[in-house]
Enzyme design. Sequence first.
Site, PDB file in Angstrom:
ATOM      1  CG  LEU A  18      -4.330  -2.908   0.569  1.00 29.36           C
ATOM      2  CD1 LEU A  18      -4.290  -4.437   0.604  1.00 29.36           C
ATOM      3  CD2 LEU A  18      -3.957  -2.387  -0.807  1.00 29.36           C
ATOM      4  CG  ASP A  37      -8.788   2.016  10.771  1.00 31.24           C
ATOM      5  OD1 ASP A  37      -7.997   1.741  11.699  1.00 31.24           O
ATOM      6  OD2 ASP A  37      -8.497   1.901   9.571  1.00 31.24           O
ATOM      7  CB  SER A 150      -1.698 -12.112   2.020  1.00 28.12           C
ATOM      8  OG  SER A 150      -0.342 -12.081   1.575  1.00 28.12           O
ATOM      9  CE1 TYR A 163      -0.487 -10.625   6.999  1.00 27.22           C
ATOM     10  CE2 TYR A 163       0.654 -11.700   5.176  1.00 27.22           C
ATOM     11  CZ  TYR A 163      -0.221 -10.736   5.647  1.00 27.22           C
ATOM     12  OH  TYR A 163      -0.832  -9.879   4.767  1.00 27.22           O
ATOM     13  CE  LYS A 167      -3.879 -11.188   5.735  1.00 31.68           C
ATOM     14  NZ  LYS A 167      -5.087 -10.325   5.694  1.00 31.68           N
ATOM     15  CB  THR A 198       0.252  -0.017   1.511  1.00 32.41           C
ATOM     16  OG1 THR A 198       1.378  -0.722   2.057  1.00 32.41           O
ATOM     17  CG2 THR A 198      -0.707  -1.008   0.877  1.00 32.41           C
TER      18      THR A 198
END
Length: 257
Positions: A18, A37, A150, A163, A167, A198
């Site tokens: 993304l 990154d 998400s 997770y 999020k 992805t």
Amino acid sequence: MGKLDGTVALVTGGAGGLGEAAVRALHDEGAAVVIADLADERGERLAAELGDRVAYQRASVLADDEVGAALAAAAALGELRTVVVAHGGWGVAERLVGRDGTPATLEGFSKTLDLYLSGTFNVARLAAAHMAALAPQESGERGAIVTTASIAGYEGQIGQTAYAAAKAGVIGLTIAAARDLSATGIRYNTIAPGTMRTPMMETVGPEALEKFCANVPFPKRLGEPSEFGDTAVFLATNRYVNGEVIRLDGAQRFGPR
């Protein structure tokens, strides 16, 4: 003329998935872009492909000095007006209590929150401080921050406690951060993607991808990274959207598993 001509954008996690899509979309709208990154080879290759308005800077979102170096790289290209927080890189699939009665690890939970929630907060606070020192544009705006949550933050599935909590924190941060930053003229919005096509998702194989597509009401397919990039550009350029979380999911709602 692009909507972001003459400005600079910073994208964390910009080397793939993304984040790469956001880099491409922002670049297409005229922005110079810094890719932040830890994937050196992919980041440098993308920067070389897109040309002299794009630079790669190795940076961990949890390291203040490295985020600072990415902000400095952006300042070297011009005025940083857009930040997209799109990094990933870690996930732990654990039930709160496993079938054998073993509790989930605190280490896995903490590491997941550190990366996705603390990392988002860290980039946002440092980038906002940088933007706040810029002269306001004609509209009074100094910049825009776009973060990535998400739909798991709303409907966490079995095994996603860490997770989903991280999020959900990114979602909850959105309106509070937008209000905090209102005095500085910085807008703050979030994208909550559903199941996106992805490169990592494609590794599950065609049969699993077909099942994922079947759970999306319409369009009956996975989301394309380019659609995430388009949404990031929209949030960077529509000056009346602030404090908003946009679900990018084809009306999908996650079931328990």
